[in-house]
Write a protein that holds these residues in place. Structure first.
Motif, PDB file in Angstrom:
ATOM      1  N   LYS A  45       0.000  14.694   5.820  1.00  0.00           N
ATOM      2  CA  LYS A  45      -0.221  13.238   5.883  1.00  0.00           C
ATOM      3  C   LYS A  45      -0.780  12.829   7.246  1.00  0.00           C
ATOM      4  N   ILE A  48      -4.522  13.489   6.962  1.00  0.00           N
ATOM      5  CA  ILE A  48      -5.293  12.552   6.122  1.00  0.00           C
ATOM      6  C   ILE A  48      -5.317  11.165   6.776  1.00  0.00           C
ATOM      7  N   GLY A  52      -8.518   8.897   7.587  1.00  0.00           N
ATOM      8  CA  GLY A  52      -8.614   7.482   7.202  1.00  0.00           C
ATOM      9  C   GLY A  52      -8.986   6.601   8.395  1.00  0.00           C
ATOM     10  N   SER A  56     -12.382   4.369   8.983  1.00  0.00           N
ATOM     11  CA  SER A  56     -12.418   2.916   9.211  1.00  0.00           C
ATOM     12  C   SER A  56     -13.192   2.582  10.497  1.00  0.00           C
ATOM     13  N   LEU A  72      -6.521  17.908   0.616  1.00  0.00           N
ATOM     14  CA  LEU A  72      -5.145  17.404   0.540  1.00  0.00           C
ATOM     15  C   LEU A  72      -4.521  17.741  -0.817  1.00  0.00           C
ATOM     16  N   ASN A  73      -5.266  17.451  -1.884  1.00  0.00           N
ATOM     17  CA  ASN A  73      -4.769  17.722  -3.236  1.00  0.00           C
ATOM     18  C   ASN A  73      -4.449  19.196  -3.434  1.00  0.00           C
ATOM     19  N   ASP A 103      -8.334  -1.033 -10.428  1.00  0.00           N
ATOM     20  CA  ASP A 103      -9.378  -1.047  -9.384  1.00  0.00           C
ATOM     21  C   ASP A 103      -9.042  -0.189  -8.167  1.00  0.00           C
ATOM     22  N   HIS A 106      -6.912   5.632  -5.747  1.00  0.00           N
ATOM     23  CA  HIS A 106      -6.135   6.523  -4.879  1.00  0.00           C
ATOM     24  C   HIS A 106      -4.894   6.985  -5.635  1.00  0.00           C
ATOM     25  N   ASP A 107      -4.775   8.284  -5.831  1.00  0.00           N
ATOM     26  CA  ASP A 107      -3.603   8.720  -6.603  1.00  0.00           C
ATOM     27  C   ASP A 107      -2.846   9.897  -5.999  1.00  0.00           C
ATOM     28  N   LYS A 110       0.719   8.699  -5.186  1.00  0.00           N
ATOM     29  CA  LYS A 110       1.423   8.390  -6.441  1.00  0.00           C
ATOM     30  C   LYS A 110       1.803   9.686  -7.165  1.00  0.00           C
ATOM     31  N   MET A 154      -4.859  -0.199  -1.236  1.00  0.00           N
ATOM     32  CA  MET A 154      -5.807  -1.073  -0.547  1.00  0.00           C
ATOM     33  C   MET A 154      -5.276  -2.506  -0.493  1.00  0.00           C
ATOM     34  N   THR A 155      -5.650  -3.194   0.590  1.00  0.00           N
ATOM     35  CA  THR A 155      -5.233  -4.594   0.727  1.00  0.00           C
ATOM     36  C   THR A 155      -5.813  -5.423  -0.422  1.00  0.00           C
ATOM     37  N   MET A 180       9.473  -1.331  -8.573  1.00  0.00           N
ATOM     38  CA  MET A 180       9.339  -0.796  -7.208  1.00  0.00           C
ATOM     39  C   MET A 180       7.869  -0.665  -6.838  1.00  0.00           C
ATOM     40  N   GLY A 183       2.824   2.515  -1.366  1.00  0.00           N
ATOM     41  CA  GLY A 183       1.424   2.822  -1.072  1.00  0.00           C
ATOM     42  C   GLY A 183       1.013   2.215   0.250  1.00  0.00           C
ATOM     43  N   GLY A 184       0.015   2.842   0.882  1.00  0.00           N
ATOM     44  CA  GLY A 184      -0.459   2.505   2.229  1.00  0.00           C
ATOM     45  C   GLY A 184      -0.163   1.143   2.809  1.00  0.00           C
ATOM     46  N   ALA A 206      11.260   6.946  -2.201  1.00  0.00           N
ATOM     47  CA  ALA A 206      11.102   6.408  -3.558  1.00  0.00           C
ATOM     48  C   ALA A 206      12.244   6.894  -4.445  1.00  0.00           C
TER      49      ALA A 206
HETATM   50  C1  B12 Z   1      -8.053  10.083   0.385  1.00  0.00           C
HETATM   51  C2  B12 Z   1      -8.607   8.689   0.422  1.00  0.00           C
HETATM   52  C3  B12 Z   1      -9.566   8.358  -0.538  1.00  0.00           C
HETATM   53  C4  B12 Z   1      -9.953   9.278  -1.688  1.00  0.00           C
HETATM   54  C5  B12 Z   1      -8.865   9.153  -2.786  1.00  0.00           C
HETATM   55  C6  B12 Z   1      -8.701  10.406  -3.618  1.00  0.00           C
HETATM   56  C7  B12 Z   1      -7.520  10.325  -4.533  1.00  0.00           C
HETATM   57  N1  B12 Z   1      -7.617  11.018  -5.643  1.00  0.00           N
HETATM   58  O1  B12 Z   1      -6.527   9.656  -4.265  1.00  0.00           O
HETATM   59  C8  B12 Z   1     -11.349   8.694  -2.109  1.00  0.00           C
HETATM   60  C9  B12 Z   1     -12.411   9.419  -1.340  1.00  0.00           C
HETATM   61  C10 B12 Z   1     -11.672   8.745  -3.612  1.00  0.00           C
HETATM   62  C11 B12 Z   1     -11.220   7.269  -1.590  1.00  0.00           C
HETATM   63  C12 B12 Z   1     -12.006   6.234  -2.038  1.00  0.00           C
HETATM   64  C13 B12 Z   1     -12.015   4.969  -1.454  1.00  0.00           C
HETATM   65  N2  B12 Z   1     -11.328   4.577  -0.361  1.00  0.00           N
HETATM   66 CO1  B12 Z   1      -9.893   5.610   0.398  1.00  0.00          CO
HETATM   67  N3  B12 Z   1      -8.659   6.524   1.479  1.00  0.00           N
HETATM   68  C14 B12 Z   1      -8.181   7.742   1.403  1.00  0.00           C
HETATM   69  C15 B12 Z   1      -7.201   7.966   2.591  1.00  0.00           C
HETATM   70  C16 B12 Z   1      -7.951   8.694   3.698  1.00  0.00           C
HETATM   71  C17 B12 Z   1      -5.924   8.732   2.299  1.00  0.00           C
HETATM   72  C18 B12 Z   1      -5.060   8.259   1.110  1.00  0.00           C
HETATM   73  C19 B12 Z   1      -4.031   9.320   0.798  1.00  0.00           C
HETATM   74  O2  B12 Z   1      -4.209  10.099  -0.146  1.00  0.00           O
HETATM   75  N4  B12 Z   1      -2.968   9.423   1.642  1.00  0.00           N
HETATM   76  C20 B12 Z   1      -1.984  10.487   1.539  1.00  0.00           C
HETATM   77  C21 B12 Z   1      -0.830  10.114   0.628  1.00  0.00           C
HETATM   78  C22 B12 Z   1       0.171  11.271   0.567  1.00  0.00           C
HETATM   79  O3  B12 Z   1      -0.197   8.990   1.183  1.00  0.00           O
HETATM   80  P1  B12 Z   1       0.010   7.602   0.398  1.00  0.00           P
HETATM   81  O4  B12 Z   1      -1.047   7.433  -0.613  1.00  0.00           O
HETATM   82  O5  B12 Z   1       0.231   6.533   1.379  1.00  0.00           O
HETATM   83  O6  B12 Z   1       1.347   7.831  -0.439  1.00  0.00           O
HETATM   84  C23 B12 Z   1       2.628   7.989   0.142  1.00  0.00           C
HETATM   85  C24 B12 Z   1       3.389   6.667   0.356  1.00  0.00           C
HETATM   86  O7  B12 Z   1       2.540   5.552   0.549  1.00  0.00           O
HETATM   87  C25 B12 Z   1       4.272   6.555  -0.856  1.00  0.00           C
HETATM   88  N5  B12 Z   1       3.762   5.920  -2.087  1.00  0.00           N
HETATM   89  C26 B12 Z   1       2.522   5.921  -2.605  1.00  0.00           C
HETATM   90  N6  B12 Z   1       2.493   5.274  -3.768  1.00  0.00           N
HETATM   91  C27 B12 Z   1       3.736   4.843  -4.022  1.00  0.00           C
HETATM   92  C28 B12 Z   1       4.260   4.109  -5.091  1.00  0.00           C
HETATM   93  C29 B12 Z   1       5.614   3.769  -5.087  1.00  0.00           C
HETATM   94  C30 B12 Z   1       6.173   2.978  -6.225  1.00  0.00           C
HETATM   95  C31 B12 Z   1       6.442   4.174  -4.016  1.00  0.00           C
HETATM   96  C32 B12 Z   1       7.868   3.791  -4.018  1.00  0.00           C
HETATM   97  C33 B12 Z   1       5.915   4.916  -2.947  1.00  0.00           C
HETATM   98  C34 B12 Z   1       4.573   5.250  -2.958  1.00  0.00           C
HETATM   99  O8  B12 Z   1       4.606   7.893  -1.135  1.00  0.00           O
HETATM  100  C35 B12 Z   1       3.476   8.736  -0.881  1.00  0.00           C
HETATM  101  C36 B12 Z   1       3.944  10.075  -0.429  1.00  0.00           C
HETATM  102  O9  B12 Z   1       4.570  10.028   0.817  1.00  0.00           O
HETATM  103  C37 B12 Z   1      -6.855   6.489   2.968  1.00  0.00           C
HETATM  104  C38 B12 Z   1      -6.401   6.250   4.419  1.00  0.00           C
HETATM  105  C39 B12 Z   1      -4.923   6.432   4.590  1.00  0.00           C
HETATM  106  N7  B12 Z   1      -4.540   6.880   5.744  1.00  0.00           N
HETATM  107  O10 B12 Z   1      -4.111   6.158   3.714  1.00  0.00           O
HETATM  108  C40 B12 Z   1      -8.160   5.786   2.621  1.00  0.00           C
HETATM  109  C41 B12 Z   1      -8.192   4.275   2.310  1.00  0.00           C
HETATM  110  C42 B12 Z   1      -6.988   3.897   1.473  1.00  0.00           C
HETATM  111  N8  B12 Z   1      -9.418   4.141   1.531  1.00  0.00           N
HETATM  112  C43 B12 Z   1     -10.065   3.069   1.804  1.00  0.00           C
HETATM  113  C44 B12 Z   1     -11.292   2.676   1.188  1.00  0.00           C
HETATM  114  C45 B12 Z   1     -11.984   1.465   1.766  1.00  0.00           C
HETATM  115  C46 B12 Z   1     -11.823   3.385   0.110  1.00  0.00           C
HETATM  116  C47 B12 Z   1     -13.096   3.037  -0.690  1.00  0.00           C
HETATM  117  C48 B12 Z   1     -13.296   1.549  -1.000  1.00  0.00           C
HETATM  118  C49 B12 Z   1     -14.310   3.633   0.083  1.00  0.00           C
HETATM  119  C50 B12 Z   1     -15.659   3.293  -0.488  1.00  0.00           C
HETATM  120  N9  B12 Z   1     -16.445   2.658   0.348  1.00  0.00           N
HETATM  121  O11 B12 Z   1     -15.967   3.588  -1.613  1.00  0.00           O
HETATM  122  C51 B12 Z   1     -12.877   3.851  -1.969  1.00  0.00           C
HETATM  123  C52 B12 Z   1     -12.032   3.034  -2.961  1.00  0.00           C
HETATM  124  C53 B12 Z   1     -12.251   3.366  -4.370  1.00  0.00           C
HETATM  125  C54 B12 Z   1     -11.251   2.625  -5.243  1.00  0.00           C
HETATM  126  N10 B12 Z   1     -11.746   1.681  -6.036  1.00  0.00           N
HETATM  127  O12 B12 Z   1     -10.065   2.866  -5.210  1.00  0.00           O
HETATM  128  C55 B12 Z   1      -9.380   2.225   2.874  1.00  0.00           C
HETATM  129  C56 B12 Z   1      -8.688   0.982   2.260  1.00  0.00           C
HETATM  130  C57 B12 Z   1      -8.844  -0.245   3.145  1.00  0.00           C
HETATM  131  C58 B12 Z   1      -8.212  -1.431   2.506  1.00  0.00           C
HETATM  132  N11 B12 Z   1      -8.976  -2.302   1.939  1.00  0.00           N
HETATM  133  O13 B12 Z   1      -7.018  -1.585   2.514  1.00  0.00           O
HETATM  134  C59 B12 Z   1      -8.427   3.279   3.537  1.00  0.00           C
HETATM  135  C60 B12 Z   1      -7.134   2.678   4.115  1.00  0.00           C
HETATM  136  C61 B12 Z   1      -9.247   3.979   4.655  1.00  0.00           C
HETATM  137  C62 B12 Z   1      -9.524   3.073   5.832  1.00  0.00           C
HETATM  138  N12 B12 Z   1      -8.733   3.169   6.882  1.00  0.00           N
HETATM  139  O14 B12 Z   1     -10.461   2.311   5.786  1.00  0.00           O
HETATM  140  N13 B12 Z   1     -10.275   7.180  -0.605  1.00  0.00           N
END
Ligand code: B12
Length: 217
Positions: A45, A48, A52, A56, A72-73, A103, A106-107, A110, A154-155, A180, A183-184, A206
């Motif tokens: 994490k 990644i 991210g 940005s 990562l996957n 919309d 990101h999975d 999840k 995403m916001t 519940m 996510g980010g 979670a």
């Molecule tokens: C990998 C990634 C992608 C991959 C996603 C691949 C996939 N299959 O998921 C790809 C390349 C496809 C992608 C696309 C896009 N992305 Co993106 N992406 C990321 C990145 C770098 C990492 C996300 C991630 O996987 N984190 C790792 C996991 C393990 O962490 P997590 O998701 O947070 O989950 C943990 C916790 O949050 C929690 N959790 C998660 N879900 C849930 C649910 C519940 C119920 C609970 C309790 C807990 C929980 O537990 C998890 C495990 O610890 C983030 C930046 C970041 N640092 O998060 C940007 C980010 C989210 N992306 C961003 C953007 C802008 C995009 C795009 C719009 C880019 C574009 N111009 O096309 C597109 C969006 C497409 C869409 N419609 O969704 C921005 C969002 C900005 C915003 N508006 O908020 C970010 C923040 C990057 C940035 N800093 O600008 N992205």
């Protein structure tokens, strides 16, 4: 190698944008006895999140994001296999419907939450990503879920978590389900603001929060 350097290697492996390097780092961490969840949260994490941040700041671009997500996957796949499954797996702790909101594609996070919930004895119905509010609510009704979990990264998509609660209220069934969110960009404060029942900052959280909510129910 110290645990600290193994965790650093995991983080660096995501920045290599190479699935094989990431898988090898995950394997090495397991062989060294590092807890898979720690390897994920304090290793992968971190990597990644750096990707991210650079994205940005326009220091990295979408192709990098895609490659990093693949790495990562792949590494998560290696770690997931060694998450210990709870012995009483047949004794279902509760039923969960989980999805990434509409919309939002990101999975990875999840999927990790889903996997850990299953390993902890929950019956998990994972609807995938980019899922409509109505579909989430209909599924929860169909399987008589205890908890609906919604992920948003995403916001621009987190408001759809509120949409789930509004839909439940509109249908007069809010009281039937715990909700519940995670996510980010989401926080405990956000969860309270939208009237959700709980928030989890990571997968372990979670599971812990879900169990606590069910005990209270
Ligand atoms: C990998 C990634 C992608 C991959 C996603 C691949 C996939 N299959 O998921 C790809 C390349 C496809 C992608 C696309 C896009 N992305 Co993106 N992406 C990321 C990145 C770098 C990492 C996300 C991630 O996987 N984190 C790792 C996991 C393990 O962490 P997590 O998701 O947070 O989950 C943990 C916790 O949050 C929690 N959790 C998660 N879900 C849930 C649910 C519940 C119920 C609970 C309790 C807990 C929980 O537990 C998890 C495990 O610890 C983030 C930046 C970041 N640092 O998060 C940007 C980010 C989210 N992306 C961003 C953007 C802008 C995009 C795009 C719009 C880019 C574009 N111009 O096309 C597109 C969006 C497409 C869409 N419609 O969704 C921005 C969002 C900005 C915003 N508006 O908020 C970010 C923040 C990057 C940035 N800093 O600008 N992205």
């Amino acid at each position: 190698m110290s645990e600290e350097s193994i965790l650093k290697k995991l983080a660096d492996s995501i920045l290599s944008f190479d699935e094989e390097v990431a898988k090898a780092a995950a394997q090495e961490a397991l062989e060294a006895g590092v807890d898979p969840l720690k390897a994920l949260e304090k290793g992968l994490k971190v990597g990644i999140d750096i990707v991210g941040d650079k994205f940005s700041r326009d220091e990295l671009f979408l192709p990098h994001l895609l490659l990093a997500a693949d790495a990562l996957n792949a590494a998560v796949g290696v770690l997931e296999e060694s998450i210990p499954r709870e012995a009483a797996e047949k004794m279902r702790v509760g039923t969960i419907v989980i999805a990434t909101v509409k919309d939002d594609i990101h999975d990875v996070g999840k999927n990790i939450v889903s996997a850990l919930l299953s390993a902890s004895g929950f019956e998990v119905h994972d609807l995938g990503k980019d899922v409509d509010v109505a579909m989430i609510v209909d599924k929860a009704v169909a399987v008589d879920a205890d908890i609906i979990m919604a992920s948003a990264l995403m916001t621009t998509t987190m408001r759809r978590q509120r949409g789930i609660i509004e839909e439940l209220e509109f249908k007069g069934i809010r009281g039937q389900f715990l909700v519940m969110v995670g996510g980010g960009p989401t926080t405990q404060e956000w969860s309270v603001e939208i009237g959700a029942d709980g928030y989890g900052k990571n997968a372990a959280d979670a599971v812990a929060v879900a169990k606590k909510l069910l005990e209270k129910k």
